[in-house]
Design an enzyme around this catalytic site. Structure first.
Site, PDB file in Angstrom:
ATOM      1  N   GLU A  47       0.826  -1.207   0.000  1.00 57.84           N
ATOM      2  CA  GLU A  47       0.000   0.000   0.000  1.00 57.84           C
ATOM      3  C   GLU A  47       0.859   1.254   0.000  1.00 57.84           C
ATOM      4  OE1 GLU A  47      -2.910  -0.463   3.149  1.00 57.84           O
ATOM      5  OE2 GLU A  47      -3.980  -2.003   1.990  1.00 57.84           O
ATOM      6  N   GLU A  58      -1.423 -10.053  -5.963  1.00 57.89           N
ATOM      7  CA  GLU A  58      -1.325 -10.815  -7.214  1.00 57.89           C
ATOM      8  C   GLU A  58      -0.500 -10.047  -8.242  1.00 57.89           C
ATOM      9  OE1 GLU A  58      -3.950  -9.944  -5.440  1.00 57.89           O
ATOM     10  OE2 GLU A  58      -5.710 -11.151  -5.890  1.00 57.89           O
TER      11      GLU A  58
HETATM   12  N1  THU Z   1      -5.999  -6.604  -2.292  1.00 60.38           N
HETATM   13  C1  THU Z   1      -5.123  -7.465  -2.901  1.00 60.38           C
HETATM   14  O1  THU Z   1      -3.915  -7.434  -2.633  1.00 60.38           O
HETATM   15  N2  THU Z   1      -5.619  -8.342  -3.807  1.00 60.38           N
HETATM   16  C2  THU Z   1      -6.931  -8.451  -4.135  1.00 60.38           C
HETATM   17  O2  THU Z   1      -7.268  -9.174  -5.067  1.00 60.38           O
HETATM   18  C3  THU Z   1      -7.937  -7.733  -3.350  1.00 60.38           C
HETATM   19  C4  THU Z   1      -7.418  -6.574  -2.573  1.00 60.38           C
HETATM   20  C5  THU Z   1      -5.471  -5.633  -1.328  1.00 60.38           C
HETATM   21  C6  THU Z   1      -5.532  -4.194  -1.790  1.00 60.38           C
HETATM   22  C7  THU Z   1      -5.500  -3.459  -0.479  1.00 60.38           C
HETATM   23  O3  THU Z   1      -4.135  -3.324  -0.075  1.00 60.38           O
HETATM   24  C8  THU Z   1      -6.200  -4.396   0.497  1.00 60.38           C
HETATM   25  O4  THU Z   1      -6.223  -5.671  -0.137  1.00 60.38           O
HETATM   26  C9  THU Z   1      -7.628  -3.993   0.827  1.00 60.38           C
HETATM   27  O5  THU Z   1      -8.369  -3.784  -0.328  1.00 60.38           O
END
Ligand code: THU
Length: 157
Positions: A47, A58
């Protein structure tokens, strides 16, 4: 029947989720990419204080796979996620890839010429839901539409 390959990928994704950088959402995601020679490449969400710049697990795992010259060798993907608590990420509900990640996975799928299985679990990893990418992203637009042919890039490391 327990799919041992799916279980191993989910376990690798759980390990990766422990390194999620997710101070804003508090939601850790780990991804594990299985290559044709058995190698596993992992990633975790990354993030950013400018929220929209955040990268999903992913995407991180597949960008790393591409940087290793192996995007055409992807065989399967495992994804786990859950809220971060005192003892690390927890949760039992399978996390499936967001829409953007489905499109990113499609890049690998069409390059590999495979309808990639995507194994999904909660951070505790118990229940695994498996989908084919074609179920998650039907009628996909991808490299094929732009004249890019499937290829196996072969091991380069
Ligand atoms: N997130 C992922 O890493 N992969 C996904 O397929 C769904 C969401 C992450 C993005 C963000 O850092 C956190 O999960 C909450 O949305």
């Amino acid at each position: 029947m327990i799919d041992e390959g799916a279980r191993a990928l989910i376990d690798a994704a759980r390990g990766a989720a422990r390194n999620a950088y997710a101070p804003y959402s508090g939601f850790a995601v780990g991804a594990a990419v299985l290559l044709s020679d058995g190698k596993v490449v992992t990633g975790a969400n990354f993030e950013n204080a400018s929220y929209g710049l955040s990268l999903c697990a992913e995407t991180v795992a597949l960008a790393t796979t591409s940087a290793q010259g192996r995007l055409g060798d992807v065989v399967a993907i495992g994804v786990v996620g859950g809220m971060i608590g005192a003892d690390g990420p927890s949760g039992t509900v399978p996390v499936s890839p967001c829409g953007r990640c489905r499109q990113i996975i499609n890049e690998a799928a069409q390059l590999a010429g495979r309808d990639i299985p995507v194994h999904c679990a909660g951070a505790e990893g118990e229940t695994i839901a498996t989908y084919r990418l074609s179920e998650l992203l039907p009628a996909a637009f991808g490299p094929r539409e732009l004249g890019i042919r499937p290829r196996s890039q072969g091991a380069s490391d």
